[in-house]
Design a protein around this motif. Structure first.
Motif, PDB file in Angstrom:
ATOM      1  N   LYS A   1      47.754   5.479 -29.084  1.00 13.89           N
ATOM      2  CA  LYS A   1      48.084   6.930 -29.451  1.00 13.89           C
ATOM      3  C   LYS A   1      47.681   8.103 -28.401  1.00 13.89           C
ATOM      4  O   LYS A   1      46.874   7.875 -27.597  1.00 13.89           O
ATOM      5  N   PRO A   2      48.404   9.157 -28.577  1.00  9.93           N
ATOM      6  CA  PRO A   2      48.165  10.432 -27.844  1.00  9.93           C
ATOM      7  C   PRO A   2      46.825  11.069 -28.182  1.00  9.93           C
ATOM      8  O   PRO A   2      46.847  12.260 -27.841  1.00  9.93           O
ATOM      9  N   HIS A   3      45.927  10.655 -28.959  1.00  9.24           N
ATOM     10  CA  HIS A   3      44.950  11.439 -29.533  1.00  9.24           C
ATOM     11  C   HIS A   3      43.817  11.457 -28.712  1.00  9.24           C
ATOM     12  O   HIS A   3      43.048  12.401 -28.910  1.00  9.24           O
ATOM     13  N   CYS A   4      43.895  10.745 -27.405  1.00  6.40           N
ATOM     14  CA  CYS A   4      42.538  10.938 -26.420  1.00  6.40           C
ATOM     15  C   CYS A   4      43.471  10.552 -25.089  1.00  6.40           C
ATOM     16  O   CYS A   4      44.460  10.174 -24.831  1.00  6.40           O
TER      17      CYS A   4
ATOM     18  N   ASN B   1      56.293 -13.269 -36.502  1.00  6.54           N
ATOM     19  CA  ASN B   1      56.124 -14.002 -35.074  1.00  6.54           C
ATOM     20  C   ASN B   1      55.195 -13.082 -34.187  1.00  6.54           C
ATOM     21  O   ASN B   1      54.625 -13.493 -33.175  1.00  6.54           O
ATOM     22  N   SER B   2      55.115 -11.756 -34.445  1.00  9.94           N
ATOM     23  CA  SER B   2      54.334 -10.751 -33.838  1.00  9.94           C
ATOM     24  C   SER B   2      53.822  -9.945 -34.488  1.00  9.94           C
ATOM     25  O   SER B   2      54.046  -9.656 -35.842  1.00  9.94           O
ATOM     26  N   ILE B   3      52.799  -9.159 -33.943  1.00 11.05           N
ATOM     27  CA  ILE B   3      52.029  -7.963 -34.591  1.00 11.05           C
ATOM     28  C   ILE B   3      52.250  -6.738 -33.653  1.00 11.05           C
ATOM     29  O   ILE B   3      52.168  -6.684 -32.542  1.00 11.05           O
ATOM     30  N   GLU B   4      52.400  -5.614 -34.407  1.00  8.18           N
ATOM     31  CA  GLU B   4      52.440  -4.256 -33.937  1.00  8.18           C
ATOM     32  C   GLU B   4      51.066  -3.306 -34.349  1.00  8.18           C
ATOM     33  O   GLU B   4      50.832  -3.807 -35.496  1.00  8.18           O
ATOM     34  N   PHE B   5      50.309  -2.811 -33.567  1.00  7.68           N
ATOM     35  CA  PHE B   5      48.979  -2.009 -34.096  1.00  7.68           C
ATOM     36  C   PHE B   5      48.767  -0.888 -33.044  1.00  7.68           C
ATOM     37  O   PHE B   5      49.558  -0.661 -31.993  1.00  7.68           O
ATOM     38  N   ASP B   6      47.974  -0.105 -33.907  1.00  4.02           N
ATOM     39  CA  ASP B   6      47.860   1.205 -33.076  1.00  4.02           C
ATOM     40  C   ASP B   6      46.466   1.251 -32.416  1.00  4.02           C
ATOM     41  O   ASP B   6      45.459   0.472 -32.890  1.00  4.02           O
ATOM     42  N   LEU B   7      46.285   1.732 -31.058  1.00  3.33           N
ATOM     43  CA  LEU B   7      45.187   1.619 -30.405  1.00  3.33           C
ATOM     44  C   LEU B   7      44.804   3.060 -29.970  1.00  3.33           C
ATOM     45  O   LEU B   7      45.434   3.768 -29.492  1.00  3.33           O
ATOM     46  N   GLN B   8      43.251   3.402 -29.997  1.00  4.18           N
ATOM     47  CA  GLN B   8      43.058   4.530 -29.518  1.00  4.18           C
ATOM     48  C   GLN B   8      41.452   4.377 -29.009  1.00  4.18           C
ATOM     49  O   GLN B   8      40.741   3.349 -29.060  1.00  4.18           O
ATOM     50  N   LEU B   9      40.813   5.254 -28.504  1.00  7.09           N
ATOM     51  CA  LEU B   9      39.693   5.263 -28.054  1.00  7.09           C
ATOM     52  C   LEU B   9      38.348   6.081 -28.796  1.00  7.09           C
ATOM     53  O   LEU B   9      38.799   7.178 -29.607  1.00  7.09           O
ATOM     54  N   SER B  10      37.496   5.542 -29.155  1.00  8.34           N
ATOM     55  CA  SER B  10      36.330   6.015 -29.621  1.00  8.34           C
ATOM     56  C   SER B  10      35.490   7.083 -28.826  1.00  8.34           C
ATOM     57  O   SER B  10      36.003   7.108 -27.479  1.00  8.34           O
ATOM     58  N   ALA B  11      34.535   7.950 -29.430  1.00  5.35           N
ATOM     59  CA  ALA B  11      34.151   8.823 -28.613  1.00  5.35           C
ATOM     60  C   ALA B  11      33.405   8.124 -27.115  1.00  5.35           C
ATOM     61  O   ALA B  11      33.232   9.134 -26.372  1.00  5.35           O
ATOM     62  N   ASP B  12      32.745   7.107 -27.211  1.00  2.00           N
ATOM     63  CA  ASP B  12      32.062   6.409 -26.409  1.00  2.00           C
ATOM     64  C   ASP B  12      33.133   5.316 -25.744  1.00  2.00           C
ATOM     65  O   ASP B  12      32.668   4.444 -24.843  1.00  2.00           O
TER      66      ASP B  12
ATOM     67  N   HIS C   1      45.430   4.308 -36.742  1.00  8.37           N
ATOM     68  CA  HIS C   1      46.419   4.779 -36.360  1.00  8.37           C
ATOM     69  C   HIS C   1      46.335   6.675 -36.313  1.00  8.37           C
ATOM     70  O   HIS C   1      47.160   7.019 -35.419  1.00  8.37           O
ATOM     71  N   ASP C   2      45.772   7.158 -37.187  1.00  6.82           N
ATOM     72  CA  ASP C   2      45.817   8.539 -37.361  1.00  6.82           C
ATOM     73  C   ASP C   2      44.750   8.955 -36.371  1.00  6.82           C
ATOM     74  O   ASP C   2      43.715   8.453 -36.029  1.00  6.82           O
TER      75      ASP C   2
ATOM     76  N   PHE D   1      53.750   7.245 -26.371  1.00  8.89           N
ATOM     77  CA  PHE D   1      54.775   8.341 -26.164  1.00  8.89           C
ATOM     78  C   PHE D   1      54.091   9.015 -24.743  1.00  8.89           C
ATOM     79  O   PHE D   1      54.831  10.019 -24.205  1.00  8.89           O
ATOM     80  N   ASN D   2      52.675   9.028 -24.582  1.00  9.02           N
ATOM     81  CA  ASN D   2      52.333   9.244 -23.413  1.00  9.02           C
ATOM     82  C   ASN D   2      52.824   8.435 -22.091  1.00  9.02           C
ATOM     83  O   ASN D   2      52.177   7.686 -21.861  1.00  9.02           O
TER      84      ASN D   2
END
Length: 240
Positions: free
Chosen positions: A112-115, A32-43, A50-51, A143-144
């Protein structure tokens, strides 16, 4: 509300996580739904990964946030899972929109908190989901909490998600969700099983739950019996 099956990083038991193949498999498999991970590239491009580092998925070294989109697109995000997925690349949010528009219920963003996201980055994200026609489906979880505040100030109508991983943090996280308004708790499923009274307690205060990550049928049934309606899973797609 009927039971909502949420595909964790897409149908990640059947296709490489966080790829277009996994999202397509989730939809075709009955999620019914989708979970996914999001972050930014260097640009500064929103990409789905995810990682913090590239090693596990692509077999190459380096941090995602230090690579441009052009560099990331040269990497293989599917070969680790199986030969038939060798052509899968790390998708951008833009590339995933066609799949996401087909999702029946919700899209759970795990940012994600990576950026670091600037206010401009957040505004562009909101503009993108609005123009992509998925704003009403979005649940922005992170988490941020500074990021969540940025999102809320930019878009009062979007739904937020507050993570709960420890029983002792329940009241604190519930209070944050209540204060934010139009928010849910995204909870490690063990916490709910150990504290079943949490489910109705939060709902009486206007805050619903989504639980993760449930892959054993007995846990799935226990959660359903407790009245949990949103369940994130790698493998139990199509269950009713």
């Amino acid at each position: 509300m009927n039971l909502e099956i949420v595909a964790h990083r897409g149908f990640s038991a059947m296709a490489p996580e966080n790829t277009l193949a996994a999202f397509t498999a989730a939809i075709e498999g009955g999620a019914n739904s989708i979970e996914f991970d999001l972050q930014l590239s260097a640009d500064g491009v929103p990409i789905i990964f995810h990682d913090e580092t590239l090693d596990r998925i692509t077999g190459t070294s380096g941090k995602v946030r230090e690579k441009s989109l052009e560099e990331l697109k040269q990497l293989n995000a599917g070969a680790w899972f199986g030969e038939q997925f060798v052509g899968e690349t790390i998708p951008t949010l833009t590339e995933a929109l066609n799949c996401f528009q087909r999702v029946e219920k919700f899209l759970y963003f795990d940012v994600k908190p990576h950026c670091q996201w600037s206010q401009t980055d957040v505004e562009k994200l909101i503009q993108q989901v609005r123009e992509g026609g998925i704003l009403e489906k979005c649940v922005i979880t992170a988490f941020n909490e500074e990021f969540l505040q940025q999102v809320r100030s930019c878009c009062p109508e979007i739904k937020l998600g507050y993570f709960l991983t420890e029983t002792t943090d329940y009241q604190q996280q519930l209070n944050k969700a209540i204060k934010a308004g139009n928010a849910i708790l995204s909870c490690l499923f063990d916490v709910v099983l150990e504290n079943p009274h949490f489910v109705e307690d939060s709902r009486t205060q206007g805050v619903d739950w989504v639980v993760w990550t449930v892959d054993r049928p007995e846990h799935f049934q226990e959660l359903v019996d407790l009245g949990v309606k949103r369940i994130i899973t790698n493998s139990l797609i199509g269950w009713t």
